[in-house]
Write a protein that holds these residues in place. Structure first.
Motif, PDB file in Angstrom:
ATOM      1  N   HIS A  27       1.028  -1.109  -0.361  1.00  0.00           N
ATOM      2  CA  HIS A  27       0.050   0.333  -0.057  1.00  0.00           C
ATOM      3  C   HIS A  27       1.335   1.051   0.553  1.00  0.00           C
ATOM      4  N   LEU A  28       1.870   1.359   1.083  1.00  0.00           N
ATOM      5  CA  LEU A  28       2.885   2.489   0.853  1.00  0.00           C
ATOM      6  C   LEU A  28       3.752   2.743  -0.211  1.00  0.00           C
ATOM      7  N   LEU A  60       4.722   5.270 -14.535  1.00  0.00           N
ATOM      8  CA  LEU A  60       4.565   4.918 -12.846  1.00  0.00           C
ATOM      9  C   LEU A  60       2.632   4.758 -12.973  1.00  0.00           C
ATOM     10  N   ALA A  61       2.163   6.091 -13.466  1.00  0.00           N
ATOM     11  CA  ALA A  61       0.772   5.704 -13.595  1.00  0.00           C
ATOM     12  C   ALA A  61       0.062   4.269 -13.665  1.00  0.00           C
ATOM     13  N   TRP A  62       0.593   3.609 -14.840  1.00  0.00           N
ATOM     14  CA  TRP A  62       0.282   2.740 -15.404  1.00  0.00           C
ATOM     15  C   TRP A  62       0.424   1.891 -14.722  1.00  0.00           C
ATOM     16  N   ALA A  63       1.798   1.599 -14.047  1.00  0.00           N
ATOM     17  CA  ALA A  63       2.523   1.066 -13.131  1.00  0.00           C
ATOM     18  C   ALA A  63       1.301   0.757 -11.631  1.00  0.00           C
ATOM     19  N   ALA A  64       1.241   2.034 -11.881  1.00  0.00           N
ATOM     20  CA  ALA A  64       0.011   2.250  -9.889  1.00  0.00           C
ATOM     21  C   ALA A  64      -1.546   1.565 -10.260  1.00  0.00           C
ATOM     22  N   PHE A  65      -1.814   1.252 -11.497  1.00  0.00           N
ATOM     23  CA  PHE A  65      -3.020   0.702 -11.559  1.00  0.00           C
ATOM     24  C   PHE A  65      -3.372  -0.530 -11.577  1.00  0.00           C
ATOM     25  N   PRO A  66      -2.717  -1.448 -11.773  1.00  0.00           N
ATOM     26  CA  PRO A  66      -2.659  -3.359 -11.358  1.00  0.00           C
ATOM     27  C   PRO A  66      -2.155  -3.037 -10.305  1.00  0.00           C
ATOM     28  N   LEU A  67      -1.472  -2.600  -9.030  1.00  0.00           N
ATOM     29  CA  LEU A  67      -1.109  -3.040  -8.151  1.00  0.00           C
ATOM     30  C   LEU A  67      -1.977  -2.195  -7.540  1.00  0.00           C
ATOM     31  N   THR A  68      -2.513  -0.674  -7.424  1.00  0.00           N
ATOM     32  CA  THR A  68      -3.748  -0.352  -6.735  1.00  0.00           C
ATOM     33  C   THR A  68      -4.854  -1.981  -7.159  1.00  0.00           C
ATOM     34  N   LEU A  69      -5.352  -2.106  -7.852  1.00  0.00           N
ATOM     35  CA  LEU A  69      -6.416  -2.749  -7.851  1.00  0.00           C
ATOM     36  C   LEU A  69      -6.636  -4.423  -7.693  1.00  0.00           C
ATOM     37  N   ILE A  70      -5.317  -4.371  -7.184  1.00  0.00           N
ATOM     38  CA  ILE A  70      -4.580  -6.371  -6.743  1.00  0.00           C
ATOM     39  C   ILE A  70      -4.867  -5.692  -5.444  1.00  0.00           C
TER      40      ILE A  70
END
Length: 154
Positions: A12-13, A132-142
């Motif tokens: 999360h961090l 980075l924004a696109w990398a954050a998307f699947p990580l946030t969803l997961i």
């Protein structure tokens, strides 16, 4: 169980840091002589480096708003997770945290899609903040899906 909670907290961090950097960084698209982000358009000339505010088009303001909302919702879900970690009854699920985290992922996705479709400079390459924004998307969803499955145990 402690290692799982610690891992989720670290994930999360990391996501929160990715979202903040991608929102604030200065390279959503780059070319030889210019770089563009959500806030400024900068141009490199022989006289120096000159920046002017980003256009006031509706699409860039929508991307700005969506990225700020994603950071806020991710931060709120972190606060909700920490609150629920200590106040949630044994066996309870982190649904409130999951809702905020999944909404943050939807905001990042929408912002990335709008920027991809509406970016007027087709000769420029996408910069690291965009990636980075696109990398954050699947990580946030997961992360949001993990919060749905996660149960509090003692």
């Amino acid at each position: 169980m402690l290692f799982i909670l610690l891992g989720v907290l670290v994930l999360h961090l990391i996501i929160l840091i990715l979202l903040i950097v991608s929102t604030a960084a200065s390279t959503w698209s780059v070319s030889e002589m210019s770089s563009t982000n959500l806030w400024y358009n900068c141009l490199t000339t022989p006289q120096g480096y000159h920046c002017k505010p980003a256009s006031s088009d509706d699409w860039i303001q929508a991307v700005q708003a969506l990225m700020i909302l994603s950071v806020l919702f991710c931060f709120c879900s972190l606060i909700a997770f920490l609150y629920q970690l200590f106040r949630l009854v044994k066996g309870g699920r982190f649904f409130f945290t999951a809702i905020f985290q999944i909404l943050a992922s939807v905001f990042v996705m929408c912002g990335g899609i709008i920027y991809t479709v509406m970016n007027p400079d087709s000769s420029a390459q996408f910069g690291y903040a965009y990636i980075l924004a696109w990398a954050a998307f699947p990580l946030t969803l997961i992360s949001g899906l993990i919060y749905i499955v996660l149960r509090k145990k003692e």
